[in-house]
Design a protein around this motif. Structure first.
Motif, PDB file in Angstrom:
ATOM      1  N   PRO A 158     -31.988 -44.573  -6.469  1.00  8.15           N
ATOM      2  CA  PRO A 158     -30.389 -45.223  -5.819  1.00  8.15           C
ATOM      3  C   PRO A 158     -30.593 -45.540  -4.294  1.00  8.15           C
ATOM      4  N   ASP A 159     -29.528 -46.599  -3.740  1.00  5.26           N
ATOM      5  CA  ASP A 159     -29.623 -46.695  -2.466  1.00  5.26           C
ATOM      6  C   ASP A 159     -29.016 -45.851  -1.399  1.00  5.26           C
ATOM      7  N   ARG A 160     -28.371 -44.422  -2.632  1.00  5.03           N
ATOM      8  CA  ARG A 160     -27.910 -43.518  -1.530  1.00  5.03           C
ATOM      9  C   ARG A 160     -28.774 -42.171  -1.154  1.00  5.03           C
ATOM     10  N   PHE A 161     -30.448 -42.432  -1.578  1.00  9.03           N
ATOM     11  CA  PHE A 161     -30.928 -41.833  -1.595  1.00  9.03           C
ATOM     12  C   PHE A 161     -32.087 -42.255  -0.488  1.00  9.03           C
ATOM     13  N   SER A 162     -32.688 -41.552   0.679  1.00  4.83           N
ATOM     14  CA  SER A 162     -33.649 -42.742   1.047  1.00  4.83           C
ATOM     15  C   SER A 162     -34.545 -41.629   1.515  1.00  4.83           C
ATOM     16  N   ALA A 163     -36.000 -41.029   1.540  1.00  4.84           N
ATOM     17  CA  ALA A 163     -37.250 -40.639   1.598  1.00  4.84           C
ATOM     18  C   ALA A 163     -38.053 -40.744   2.665  1.00  4.84           C
ATOM     19  N   GLN A 164     -38.841 -39.942   2.934  1.00  4.33           N
ATOM     20  CA  GLN A 164     -40.013 -40.747   3.894  1.00  4.33           C
ATOM     21  C   GLN A 164     -41.040 -39.551   4.508  1.00  4.33           C
ATOM     22  N   GLN A 165     -42.371 -40.079   4.477  1.00  2.00           N
ATOM     23  CA  GLN A 165     -43.518 -38.988   4.590  1.00  2.00           C
ATOM     24  C   GLN A 165     -44.119 -39.253   5.801  1.00  2.00           C
ATOM     25  N   PHE A 166     -44.132 -37.959   6.836  1.00  2.00           N
ATOM     26  CA  PHE A 166     -44.179 -37.446   7.726  1.00  2.00           C
ATOM     27  C   PHE A 166     -45.687 -37.203   8.139  1.00  2.00           C
ATOM     28  N   SER A 167     -46.000 -36.919   9.449  1.00  2.00           N
ATOM     29  CA  SER A 167     -47.812 -37.598   9.783  1.00  2.00           C
ATOM     30  C   SER A 167     -48.448 -35.937   9.553  1.00  2.00           C
ATOM     31  N   ASP A 168     -47.760 -34.679   9.339  1.00  2.05           N
ATOM     32  CA  ASP A 168     -48.277 -33.487   8.277  1.00  2.05           C
ATOM     33  C   ASP A 168     -48.579 -34.124   6.144  1.00  2.05           C
ATOM     34  N   TYR A 169     -47.786 -35.220   6.579  1.00  2.51           N
ATOM     35  CA  TYR A 169     -47.589 -35.607   4.859  1.00  2.51           C
ATOM     36  C   TYR A 169     -46.458 -35.256   4.348  1.00  2.51           C
ATOM     37  N   HIS A 170     -46.239 -33.916   4.828  1.00  3.90           N
ATOM     38  CA  HIS A 170     -45.145 -33.364   3.686  1.00  3.90           C
ATOM     39  C   HIS A 170     -43.556 -35.034   3.602  1.00  3.90           C
ATOM     40  N   SER A 171     -43.250 -34.306   2.393  1.00  7.00           N
ATOM     41  CA  SER A 171     -42.104 -35.606   2.739  1.00  7.00           C
ATOM     42  C   SER A 171     -40.429 -34.946   2.010  1.00  7.00           C
ATOM     43  N   GLU A 172     -39.854 -36.168   2.376  1.00  2.20           N
ATOM     44  CA  GLU A 172     -37.769 -35.427   2.373  1.00  2.20           C
ATOM     45  C   GLU A 172     -37.627 -36.654   1.923  1.00  2.20           C
ATOM     46  N   LEU A 173     -36.010 -35.810   0.554  1.00  3.79           N
ATOM     47  CA  LEU A 173     -35.811 -36.781  -0.206  1.00  3.79           C
ATOM     48  C   LEU A 173     -34.374 -35.923   0.459  1.00  3.79           C
ATOM     49  N   ASN A 174     -34.353 -37.480   1.267  1.00  9.69           N
ATOM     50  CA  ASN A 174     -32.615 -37.708   1.479  1.00  9.69           C
ATOM     51  C   ASN A 174     -31.672 -37.508   0.877  1.00  9.69           C
ATOM     52  N   MET A 175     -30.678 -37.078   0.003  1.00 13.41           N
ATOM     53  CA  MET A 175     -29.258 -37.578  -0.735  1.00 13.41           C
ATOM     54  C   MET A 175     -28.042 -37.391  -0.341  1.00 13.41           C
ATOM     55  N   SER A 176     -27.366 -38.452  -0.116  1.00 15.53           N
ATOM     56  CA  SER A 176     -26.366 -37.994   0.381  1.00 15.53           C
ATOM     57  C   SER A 176     -24.700 -38.721  -0.395  1.00 15.53           C
ATOM     58  N   SER A 177     -24.320 -39.133  -0.068  1.00  8.64           N
ATOM     59  CA  SER A 177     -22.840 -38.911  -1.030  1.00  8.64           C
ATOM     60  C   SER A 177     -22.844 -38.444  -2.052  1.00  8.64           C
ATOM     61  N   LEU A 178     -23.093 -37.621  -2.320  1.00  9.79           N
ATOM     62  CA  LEU A 178     -24.290 -36.783  -4.189  1.00  9.79           C
ATOM     63  C   LEU A 178     -22.219 -36.809  -4.960  1.00  9.79           C
ATOM     64  N   GLU A 179     -23.299 -37.721  -6.135  1.00  7.72           N
ATOM     65  CA  GLU A 179     -22.510 -36.902  -7.644  1.00  7.72           C
ATOM     66  C   GLU A 179     -22.621 -36.517  -8.611  1.00  7.72           C
ATOM     67  N   LEU A 180     -21.977 -36.121  -9.510  1.00  6.26           N
ATOM     68  CA  LEU A 180     -22.694 -35.281 -10.363  1.00  6.26           C
ATOM     69  C   LEU A 180     -23.834 -35.542 -10.909  1.00  6.26           C
ATOM     70  N   GLY A 181     -23.528 -36.842 -11.252  1.00  4.67           N
ATOM     71  CA  GLY A 181     -24.702 -37.190 -12.057  1.00  4.67           C
ATOM     72  C   GLY A 181     -26.526 -37.273 -10.742  1.00  4.67           C
ATOM     73  N   ASP A 182     -26.022 -37.196  -9.825  1.00  3.40           N
ATOM     74  CA  ASP A 182     -27.358 -36.416  -9.526  1.00  3.40           C
ATOM     75  C   ASP A 182     -27.716 -34.639  -9.740  1.00  3.40           C
ATOM     76  N   SER A 183     -27.031 -34.569 -10.369  1.00  9.21           N
ATOM     77  CA  SER A 183     -26.940 -32.895 -10.690  1.00  9.21           C
ATOM     78  C   SER A 183     -28.424 -33.122 -11.707  1.00  9.21           C
ATOM     79  N   ALA A 184     -29.509 -32.402 -11.198  1.00 10.06           N
ATOM     80  CA  ALA A 184     -30.954 -33.001 -12.206  1.00 10.06           C
ATOM     81  C   ALA A 184     -32.085 -32.169 -11.525  1.00 10.06           C
ATOM     82  N   LEU A 185     -33.367 -31.574 -12.162  1.00 11.09           N
ATOM     83  CA  LEU A 185     -34.414 -30.955 -11.256  1.00 11.09           C
ATOM     84  C   LEU A 185     -35.530 -32.616 -11.150  1.00 11.09           C
ATOM     85  N   TYR A 186     -35.758 -32.494  -9.754  1.00  3.18           N
ATOM     86  CA  TYR A 186     -36.204 -32.778  -8.403  1.00  3.18           C
ATOM     87  C   TYR A 186     -37.873 -32.346  -8.420  1.00  3.18           C
ATOM     88  N   PHE A 187     -38.745 -33.191  -8.983  1.00  2.00           N
ATOM     89  CA  PHE A 187     -40.373 -32.971  -9.136  1.00  2.00           C
ATOM     90  C   PHE A 187     -40.782 -33.956  -7.828  1.00  2.00           C
TER      91      PHE A 187
END
Lengths: 110, 112
Positions: free
Chosen positions: B61-90
């Motif tokens: 969704p457009d409400r989500f964004s992600a990036q990978q950093f110089s140390d290769y770790h990654s972050e998934l940013n989720m805004s304006s959370l909705e009930l339907g976003d409830s899930a297991l994120y791998f």
């Protein structure tokens, strides 16, 4: 887009029995992956097949990829309670992401 | 051997809040994938990164964004959370294309 169909959707077998799970792709498979998942947990890599006709085994689990590279089967011999879980086949196409089938839920009866 | 590390393991948020999920790939793995798995569903591909650049995008969704950093770790940013976003994120990592993916244990997100 590529789609994967797994069958059966769920399977209940008596401990000690053999079983087979199938995975059929709508397009040629460039890489076929089998993963196992316990409920609410991560995916555990089982095997990867890339060549038509390839067959791999690990302990009591054998996976095959057919010659046309559009179908794979996962066979478990003498099933044990530890084999219970969700089996997912995944396919990687020419791009670098893997898509998954809907999974086969395996239950083992003691 | 080191595996893919995800944090937090569990996260409870309310509607319209934001959440950040973190993923630390296996050392020397240069590619990170994010998947979303709803209850009883198969994992759905969200987005992937190779060498800190977005390499592919799925049903994110457009409400989500992600990036990978110089140390290769990654972050998934989720805004304006909705009930339907409830899930297991791998998060999964690999080195190279058509190599096996190693998955983390996932972050269970519950939106109340």
């Amino acid at each position: 887009s590529q789609e994967l169909e797994q069958s059966p959707q769920s399977l209940i077998v008596q401990e000690g029995k053999n079983l087979t799970i199938n995975c059929t792709s709508s397009k040629t498979l460039y890489g076929l992956y089998w993963y196992k998942q316990k409920y609410g947990e991560g995916l555990i890599f089982l095997m990867m097949l890339q060549k038509g006709g390839e067959e791999k085994s690990h302990e009591k689990i054998t996976a095959k990829l057919d010659e046309k590279k559009q179908q794979s089967s996962l066979h478990i011999t003498a099933s044990q309670p530890s084999h219970a879980g969700i089996y997912l086949c995944g396919a990687g196409g020419r791009d670098d992401k893997i898509i998954f089938g809907k999974g086969t839920r395996l239950h083992i009866l003691p | 051997a080191a595996g893919v590390i995800q944090s937090p393991r569990h996260l409870i948020k309310e509607k319209r809040e934001t959440a950040t999920l973190k993923c630390y790939p296996i050392p020397r793995h240069d590619t990170v994938y994010w998947y979303q798995q709803g209850p009883g569903q198969d994992p759905q591909f969200l987005i992937s990164f190779y060498e800190k650049m977005q390499s592919d995008k799925g049903s994110i969704p457009d409400r989500f964004s992600a990036q990978q950093f110089s140390d290769y770790h990654s972050e998934l940013n989720m805004s304006s959370l909705e009930l339907g976003d409830s899930a297991l994120y791998f998060c999964a990592s690999t080195r190279g294309v058509h190599e096996k993916l190693f998955f983390g244990s996932g972050t269970q997100l519950s939106v109340l």
